[in-house]
Write a protein that holds these residues in place. Sequence first.
Motif, mmCIF file in Angstrom:
data_model
loop_
_atom_site.group_PDB
_atom_site.id
_atom_site.type_symbol
_atom_site.label_atom_id
_atom_site.label_comp_id
_atom_site.label_asym_id
_atom_site.label_seq_id
_atom_site.Cartn_x
_atom_site.Cartn_y
_atom_site.Cartn_z
ATOM 1 N N UNK A 130 -14.159 -43.813 29.050
ATOM 2 C CA UNK A 130 -14.447 -44.993 29.862
ATOM 3 C C UNK A 130 -15.519 -44.641 30.881
ATOM 4 N N UNK A 131 -16.533 -45.497 30.985
ATOM 5 C CA UNK A 131 -17.613 -45.282 31.940
ATOM 6 C C UNK A 131 -17.766 -46.472 32.863
ATOM 7 N N UNK A 132 -17.794 -46.194 34.165
ATOM 8 C CA UNK A 132 -17.969 -47.243 35.169
ATOM 9 C C UNK A 132 -19.251 -46.954 35.957
ATOM 10 N N UNK A 133 -20.382 -47.521 35.559
ATOM 11 C CA UNK A 133 -21.597 -47.351 36.351
ATOM 12 C C UNK A 133 -21.582 -48.291 37.565
ATOM 13 N N UNK A 134 -21.758 -47.735 38.732
ATOM 14 C CA UNK A 134 -21.984 -48.533 39.941
ATOM 15 C C UNK A 134 -23.444 -48.298 40.311
ATOM 16 N N UNK A 135 -24.304 -49.088 39.700
ATOM 17 C CA UNK A 135 -25.752 -48.925 39.821
ATOM 18 C C UNK A 135 -26.333 -50.091 40.593
ATOM 19 N N UNK A 136 -27.304 -49.806 41.446
ATOM 20 C CA UNK A 136 -28.110 -50.872 42.026
ATOM 21 C C UNK A 136 -29.265 -51.128 41.060
ATOM 22 N N UNK A 137 -29.202 -52.230 40.343
ATOM 23 C CA UNK A 137 -30.235 -52.505 39.346
ATOM 24 C C UNK A 137 -31.605 -52.736 39.972
ATOM 25 N N UNK A 138 -31.662 -52.949 41.283
ATOM 26 C CA UNK A 138 -32.969 -52.980 41.956
ATOM 27 C C UNK A 138 -33.669 -51.624 41.839
ATOM 28 N N UNK A 139 -32.904 -50.579 41.558
ATOM 29 C CA UNK A 139 -33.504 -49.256 41.339
ATOM 30 C C UNK A 139 -34.034 -49.082 39.917
ATOM 31 N N UNK A 140 -33.708 -50.004 39.024
ATOM 32 C CA UNK A 140 -34.073 -49.858 37.616
ATOM 33 C C UNK A 140 -34.789 -51.100 37.091
ATOM 34 N N UNK A 141 -34.065 -52.191 36.947
ATOM 35 C CA UNK A 141 -34.615 -53.472 36.490
ATOM 36 C C UNK A 141 -33.559 -54.531 36.784
ATOM 37 N N UNK A 142 -33.985 -55.702 37.168
ATOM 38 C CA UNK A 142 -33.028 -56.752 37.518
ATOM 39 C C UNK A 142 -32.892 -57.722 36.340
ATOM 40 N N UNK A 143 -32.123 -57.265 35.354
ATOM 41 C CA UNK A 143 -31.899 -58.047 34.133
ATOM 42 C C UNK A 143 -30.549 -57.607 33.573
ATOM 43 N N UNK A 144 -29.519 -58.452 33.745
ATOM 44 C CA UNK A 144 -28.171 -58.047 33.357
ATOM 45 C C UNK A 144 -28.041 -57.910 31.845
ATOM 46 N N UNK A 145 -28.739 -58.755 31.080
ATOM 47 C CA UNK A 145 -28.662 -58.636 29.626
ATOM 48 C C UNK A 145 -29.321 -57.343 29.153
ATOM 49 N N UNK A 146 -30.421 -56.976 29.764
ATOM 50 C CA UNK A 146 -31.074 -55.710 29.430
ATOM 51 C C UNK A 146 -30.154 -54.539 29.768
ATOM 52 N N UNK A 147 -29.449 -54.661 30.890
ATOM 53 C CA UNK A 147 -28.515 -53.607 31.279
ATOM 54 C C UNK A 147 -27.431 -53.408 30.224
#
Length: 263
Positions: A130-147
């Motif tokens: 089980x993996x729980x990423x707590x990521x700020x997508x502003x650090x990567x890309x702001x697209x939940x489907x891409x995530x």
Amino acid sequence: MDFISACVTPSTPVAAPQVAPIVPGQNRQIVVRRLGLVEYVPTWNLQEQLLADTLAIKASNRQAQEASEAPAQTPNYLLLCEHPHVYTLGKSGKPEHLLLDESGLAEHAATFHRINRGGDITYHGPGQLVGYPILDLDNFFTDIHRYLRVLEEAVILTLAEYGLQAGRIAGLTGVWLDFAEGAANPRKICALGVKCSRWVTMHGFALNVNTDLAYFGHIVPCGITDKAVTSLQQELGHSVPVTEVQERLLVHLAGLLGADLSS
């Protein structure tokens, strides 16, 4: 602004995600916490605390920007663990998809929790990564489907190292074997369910490694009645160390996100 996503994806085909270029101010370091076998609720509480801490930094940064001050970088975390037997029901789930009553749960040494991710009911247990990423997508890309596609792709690439060709089924989040349209026996090997608040994520993925698949027989997984569930052990005919799968998946996830990992 919150986004919740789990069992449904766009019906159009999706390409493998590409690494987003880094822009000034982004923090691409992810702190990995390998928790081992841990109870579900304390891990959920830890996610909530890390999420709240990150959201507090983002709120402070908005005030700093208004005052023409430099913002602080936000952190990223990835919790990796296994859980004792537990069933979780997402916000859009149906309670009747749990096929056990209180005595049945006790008989199978399992617990049940309603939680704040998207999707229906799923199972977590020993032998499942089980993996729980707590990521700020502003650090990567702001697209939940891409995530979601990035999480899926990391699992797909990991399974390929074990000689398994995995992929996606249009309209269904997660990673599947025999996923091509018209395949006789599509089987889900990895489930996804996430929540995203102001572009900070929580919840994540559950990859069946040496999972006792009998526990899925006590639910209607993700509300899907016409497809099977499988595991790496089931497909290979032998068990695989969860820690080995974990470390291989980390390499692929870091590559897809363009991230640096630390402990």
